[in-house]
Design an enzyme around this catalytic site. Structure first.
Site, PDB file in Angstrom:
ATOM      1  CB  ALA A   1      -2.388   7.431  -3.061  1.00  9.97           C
TER       2      ALA A   1
ATOM      3  CB  SER B   1      -0.918  -0.045   1.235  1.00  7.67           C
ATOM      4  OG  SER B   1      -1.918   0.943   1.149  1.00  7.67           O
ATOM      5  CG  ASN B   2      -0.328   4.700  -1.233  1.00  6.94           C
ATOM      6  OD1 ASN B   2      -0.959   5.477  -0.538  1.00  6.94           O
ATOM      7  ND2 ASN B   2      -0.857   4.093  -2.299  1.00  6.94           N
ATOM      8  NE  ARG B   3       4.462   8.722   4.484  1.00  9.42           N
ATOM      9  CZ  ARG B   3       5.054   9.879   4.211  1.00  9.42           C
ATOM     10  NH1 ARG B   3       6.005   9.927   3.296  1.00  9.42           N
ATOM     11  NH2 ARG B   3       4.698  10.979   4.835  1.00  9.42           N
ATOM     12  CB  SER B   4      -2.846   7.836   0.514  1.00  4.48           C
ATOM     13  OG  SER B   4      -4.078   8.517   0.549  1.00  4.48           O
TER      14      SER B   4
END
Ligand code: C5P
Length: 221
Positions: free
Chosen positions: A88, A21-24
């Site tokens: 994101a 995943s990502n930091r959004s």
């Protein structure tokens, strides 16, 4: 106006317990949905997994993966006047997520990746003249060039670029600064401010662009 907003990250499974995943945090997209609702619009917010409460008066559709987000957007995009893709979306996903938990003692897994569907590019192919589509570009460098490339490549009306290399803005922060590039060549800066105010200014700028687009259409006829 019917406004469709996406927010947050997506999660792509590696095995039943792990994902990429990502930091959004979803804060920017939720702020846009809330601002659009307060401006009197009918708002649907398609949200990846985030820890935020639903904005008052907004229909929230919760999804996990890029494929689920694509399906949710496709179901609602035809009836929207404005689409703002603040999510994101993960760019890659494991081609074949393991059905059973990978064992640590087997060592680092070899994962074959594949690209996720590009949601904006997919739905923008069928964009009608009355619809406005706005993307986001989270960049650490070459902000203007990358944003303008994406604006054209994805057939968008606007793209809001933000710097995610700094701790005081972008991912996870409560503040942001935006540079908005429009398809008609206009560029608008939104100086460092709260995400709530950045959202209001973005919506105002998109409304001004919609007016410019309408008057252009009148002259073309
Ligand atoms: O990832 P990228 O920088 O190309 O994202 C630009 C815009 O495209 C964002 O608005 C994002 O929500 C959207 N996007 C998408 N589907 C993807 C990747 C990005 O709709 N798979």
């Amino acid at each position: 106006m019917n406004v469709l907003v996406t927010a947050g990250p997506t999660r792509e499974a590696i095995d039943p317990v792990r994902f990429v995943s990502n930091r959004s945090s979803g804060k920017m997209g939720y702020a846009i949905a809330a601002a659009a609702r307060r401006a009197g619009h009918t708002v649907c917010l398609i949200s990846g997994p985030v820890a935020l409460p639903a904005p008052r008066g907004v229909e929230v559709v919760r999804v996990t993966t890029a494929a689920e987000m694509l399906a949710a957007v496709q179901r609602r995009v035809r009836s929207c006047d404005l689409l703002v893709m603040a999510a994101a979306v993960a760019d890659w996903r494991p081609k074949q997520p393991a059905r059973r938990k990978l064992k640590k003692q087997d060592g680092p897994p070899r994962i074959t990746w594949e690209p996720t569907p590009d949601i904006l590019q997919t739905v923008a192919q069928r964009k009608t003249a009355r619809q406005i589509f706005c993307g986001f570009a989270a960049e650490t460098h070459d902000l203007a060039r990358e944003a303008q490339r994406k604006l054209r490549a994805k057939n968008l009306d606007a793209i809001a670029a933000n710097d995610v290399a700094r701790a005081d803005r972008g991912f996870e922060a409560d503040h942001n600064a935006l540079t908005i590039f429009f398809a008609d060549g206009c560029v608008r800066q939104v100086g460092w401010t709260t995400k709530a105010r950045a959202a209001r200014v973005l919506l105002r700028e998109l409304a001004a662009y919609a007016d410019r687009k309408k008057s252009e259409n009148i002259f073309e006829k």
